[in-house]
Design a protein around this motif. Structure first.
Motif, PDB file in Angstrom:
ATOM      1  N   SER A  30       0.811  -1.212   0.000  1.00 19.79           N
ATOM      2  CA  SER A  30       0.000   0.000   0.000  1.00 19.79           C
ATOM      3  C   SER A  30       0.849   1.268   0.000  1.00 19.79           C
ATOM      4  N   ASN A  31       2.138   1.143   0.285  1.00 18.16           N
ATOM      5  CA  ASN A  31       3.050   2.278   0.256  1.00 18.16           C
ATOM      6  C   ASN A  31       3.958   2.269  -0.973  1.00 18.16           C
ATOM      7  N   SER A  32       3.619   1.428  -1.931  1.00 15.74           N
ATOM      8  CA  SER A  32       4.485   1.244  -3.094  1.00 15.74           C
ATOM      9  C   SER A  32       3.879   1.834  -4.351  1.00 15.74           C
ATOM     10  N   ALA A  33       4.699   2.549  -5.100  1.00 20.50           N
ATOM     11  CA  ALA A  33       4.323   2.849  -6.476  1.00 20.50           C
ATOM     12  C   ALA A  33       4.435   1.551  -7.266  1.00 20.50           C
ATOM     13  N   SER A  52       0.511   5.603  -8.597  1.00 22.00           N
ATOM     14  CA  SER A  52       1.041   5.983  -7.298  1.00 22.00           C
ATOM     15  C   SER A  52       0.469   5.086  -6.203  1.00 22.00           C
ATOM     16  N   TRP A  53       1.038   5.190  -4.997  1.00 24.48           N
ATOM     17  CA  TRP A  53       0.612   4.312  -3.912  1.00 24.48           C
ATOM     18  C   TRP A  53      -0.869   4.486  -3.587  1.00 24.48           C
ATOM     19  N   SER A  54      -1.372   5.708  -3.734  1.00 24.52           N
ATOM     20  CA  SER A  54      -2.777   5.972  -3.417  1.00 24.52           C
ATOM     21  C   SER A  54      -3.707   5.684  -4.580  1.00 24.52           C
ATOM     22  N   SER A  71      -4.898   0.204 -12.540  1.00 27.55           N
ATOM     23  CA  SER A  71      -5.634   0.484 -11.311  1.00 27.55           C
ATOM     24  C   SER A  71      -5.087  -0.406 -10.209  1.00 27.55           C
ATOM     25  N   ARG A  72      -5.492  -0.130  -8.991  1.00 28.61           N
ATOM     26  CA  ARG A  72      -5.025  -0.938  -7.870  1.00 28.61           C
ATOM     27  C   ARG A  72      -6.108  -1.032  -6.812  1.00 28.61           C
ATOM     28  N   ASP A  73      -6.037  -2.124  -6.055  1.00 23.05           N
ATOM     29  CA  ASP A  73      -6.919  -2.337  -4.920  1.00 23.05           C
ATOM     30  C   ASP A  73      -6.016  -2.655  -3.730  1.00 23.05           C
ATOM     31  N   SER A 103       8.206   7.209  -5.480  1.00 22.58           N
ATOM     32  CA  SER A 103       7.232   7.707  -6.440  1.00 22.58           C
ATOM     33  C   SER A 103       7.329   6.899  -7.736  1.00 22.58           C
ATOM     34  N   TRP A 104       6.321   7.040  -8.549  1.00 22.34           N
ATOM     35  CA  TRP A 104       6.323   6.287  -9.810  1.00 22.34           C
ATOM     36  C   TRP A 104       7.467   6.776 -10.691  1.00 22.34           C
ATOM     37  N   SER A 105       7.869   5.896 -11.627  1.00 27.58           N
ATOM     38  CA  SER A 105       8.949   6.227 -12.542  1.00 27.58           C
ATOM     39  C   SER A 105       8.746   5.483 -13.850  1.00 27.58           C
TER      40      SER A 105
END
Length: 124
Positions: A30-33, A52-54, A71-73, A103-105
């Motif tokens: 949940s804290n990972s990009a 992003s993580w959120s 997307s992410r859950d 952050s994302w890259s």
């Protein structure tokens, strides 16, 4: 430590759709990009999409923009890649990647953990 397992690849005709899933283990998901990359035979690994993580920020390669959705859950520790209007040039092994506390890259070297990959083949 994060372990990633991709699924959902396969063979599809041009114009078709697939949804890839990446199941993650570990408390840092949940804290990972998160990102998806792909690699075709004889080609370098290339960025496809990131989130992003959120989930509040998503980015795409120009070649997939408007066709793919990431997307992410976080409750399920899973990230998805919905792929629509697939083209033969989308054929590749698709990899899921995680960057804890970052952050994302667009650069694959910035990601710390990788899945084993799932094959996507689009026939013409």
């Amino acid at each position: 430590q994060v372990q990633l397992v991709e699924s959902g690849g396969g063979l599809v005709q041009a114009g078709g759709s697939l949804r890839l899933s990446c199941a993650a283990s570990g408390r840092t998901f949940s804290n990972s990009a998160m990102a998806w990359f792909r690699q075709a035979p004889g080609k370098e690994r290339e960025f496809v999409a990131a989130i992003s993580w959120s989930g509040g920020t998503t980015k795409y390669a120009d070649s997939v923009k408007g066709r793919f959705t990431i997307s992410r859950d976080n409750a399920k520790n899973t990230v998805y890649l919905q792929m629509n209007s697939l083209k033969p040039e989308d054929t590749a092994v698709y990899y899921c990647a995680a960057r804890p506390h970052g952050s994302w890259s667009r650069e694959w070297i910035n990601y710390d953990y990788w899945g084993q990959g799932t094959q996507v083949t689009v026939s013409s």
